[in-house]
Design a protein around this motif. Structure first.
Motif: not given
Lengths: 252, 293
Positions: A66-72, A88-91, A161-164, A172-174
């Protein structure tokens, strides 16, 4: 699609391009991979579960997705029907959210709007109506004015989940939505996700430890075992023979 | 009745200390508003250290006449360009310290509290060392440290109003962005928000607010207003709007009430404000416990 281990060698070209593809990605922290050379495909409208032992890199993988961490190393490719950037709907795991914030559930849900609203634009009536609608869809309509920090684990999960959903996600990524939640709330969350998938055709990727939940809900399983990510249909991935091999035990 | 008369007297436009009243009131309203984020991001200790660091920057500016860089401070206080230099000194020290602490935190080594505590101690010591050979500057700094809010010039008021207007407007416009990246950095990143940019802007506002406040009312009063009203607001606010409104309201009322008490009893204004807020915090905690029961 049968079980495959990285790299992927698809037997046939799917009629619709996949929503997300991971091509030999390595994920970790500070350039040190926890999981290396992992590949998987998420078809549009799929419901997939991501399994693996503690520390195998499940959460790290979805944070990179989802883009929070960079790929190695490696790359993700995303393809939406009309070519827009994938939303993305990240939960996240609910424990990661600090209870010191005196936010109402509606205020938490409204954060989903921030992705589509330009900086400095005030929240309007339409955004609030949409957030309330998503809270209702998630079975949290009666919680909108309640402080988020005072909700039970299951209620918090519904609000997240509603926020996502407020973000109008393509995927949707939970991250462990049923961890630490009582059985009744677990059933409710699973039913909610199943309904969202069935009625709205939402593509879902869910990290979960609970094999029972995964077996009942998902169509595809991604399993990280001994540093290798495998993917396949739930019936094959959670078959007795495969579970015995992975868990190294004899199932009764 | 006497209290009301005092209030009417200090609010009179012809009141001789009207600049002091106005600046105290502005600090009382704006500092708690920005302090909300220090409390929510669990940076309370930073809220104590930064005003001290800012006063070290001002001490540096005070010491400049000794180095022959600029003219003498007038009776221990700055005027005109000197005031601007003092503001830049305070702001510069604050922002450089914030940058250094942020880089160290990103590297994730050592104790954050240890670093902030060391900065606090060093800032306090260096303030006095910088002015040890400069009696005029030392007098000005001691006034600041004591919280004497008497000699507030027209230019003090103008600078404070201008900076606080910028801080207030920016906070109002980007409230949802600041709140979002503070509450859930991960989701903000997943929605492609430039979290680093919003963090930098928020810390710039924090640095500006602290620098201007320290220059006007001193470090002790500044961190009093930064922390105590938000802590009171946190006990009663059921959402962010209520939290911020209660914090700013308590800050503004304490500023005015403290000024009245200090004026009537001939006490220093700053310490009176902080003592009053301390009493309000104790009272609010008691009320909260009774209400919860």
């Amino acid at each position: 699609m049968g079980i495959h281990e990285t790299p992927i060698t698809p037997s046939k070209v799917p009629p619709i391009p996949p929503l997300a593809t991971a091509d030999r990605v390595s994920v970790g922290y500070d350039g040190r991979p926890i999981l290396a050379e992992a590949s998987f495909v998420l078809e549009r409208g799929a419901f997939a579960g991501l399994l693996g032992s503690n520390g195998s890199g499940k959460s790290t993988l979805i944070k990179s997705l989802v883009g929070i961490l960079p790929l190695c190393a490696g790359r993700f490719a995303f393809r939406t029907p009309d070519g827009h950037a994938l939303v993305f709907g990240y939960v996240p795991q609910r424990e990661s959210l600090d209870p010191v914030f005196p936010l109402s559930s509606l205020e938490v849900a409204l954060m989903g709007v921030c992705g589509r609203l330009r900086p400095g634009r005030m929240l309007g009536r339409s955004q609030k109506t949409w957030a309330r609608e998503c809270l209702s869809q998630s079975g949290a309509g009666d919680l909108e004015s309640k402080p988020f920090s005072q909700l039970s684990g299951g209620q918090k999960q519904r609000v997240l989940i509603a926020r996502a959903l407020v973000a109008r996600p393509d995927l949707l990524v939970l991250d462990e939505p049923t961890a630490g939640v009582d059985p009744a709330a677990t059933v409710a969350i699973v039913e909610l996700l199943t309904r969202l998938h069935r009625e709205q055709g939402l593509t879902i990727l869910m990290v979960n430890h609970d094999l029972g939940v995964v077996r009942k809900t998902v169509q595809q399983v991604l399993w990280i075992h001994n540093g290798v990510l495998s993917q396949g249909p739930v019936e094959e991935m959670l078959s007795q023979a495969r579970l015995e091999a992975i868990l190294e035990l004899r199932l009764q | 009745m006497k209290g009301m008369n005092t209030l009417l007297e200090i609010l009179n436009p012809g009141f001789v200390l009207r600049n002091s009243v106005l600046v105290t009131l502005l600090v009382g309203i704006v500092c708690p508003w920005i302090g909300v984020f220090l409390v929510l991001r669990r940076l309370v200790f930073l809220g104590v250290a930064l005003p001290q660091i800012s006063s070290a920057g001002i001490a540096f500016a005070f010491s400049l006449p000794l180095l022959g860089v600029m003219g003498h401070a007038h009776d221990g206080h700055f005027e005109g360009d000197e005031r601007l230099l003092a503001l830049l000194g305070g702001l510069g020290f604050t922002l450089v310290s914030l940058l250094f602490l942020a880089i160290m935190e990103r590297r994730g080594k050592g104790l954050v509290e240890g670093r902030v505590g060391t900065f606090y101690a060093l800032a306090g010591a260096s303030s006095f060392l910088l002015l040890a050979k400069n009696p005029m500057g030392e007098r000005g700094l001691l006034d600041l440290l004591r919280g004497e809010i008497i000699a507030v010039s027209d230019i003090d008021v103008r600078v404070t109003v201008a900076v606080f207007a910028f801080v207030g407007v920016t906070l109002k416009f980007f409230w949802k962005e600041f709140l979002f990246v503070s509450f859930d950095r991960d989701m903000a990143l997943s929605l492609k928000k430039n979290v680093m940019l919003w963090d930098c802007l928020l810390f710039l506002l924090i640095g500006l607010t602290i620098s201007v406040s320290v220059l006007s009312v001193g470090p002790m009063v500044t961190f009093g207003f930064l922390l105590i009203p938000p802590l009171i607001g946190h006990q009663f606010g059921r959402n962010m709007r209520q939290f911020a409104l209660i914090a700013s309201g308590v800050g503004g009322i304490s500023a005015l009430a403290g000024f009245c008490v200090a004026y009537r009893l001939d006490l220093p204004v700053g310490p009176t404000d902080v003592a009053l807020m301390g009493c309000l915090y104790a009272l609010s905690t008691l009320i909260k416990r009774v209400v919860v029961r």
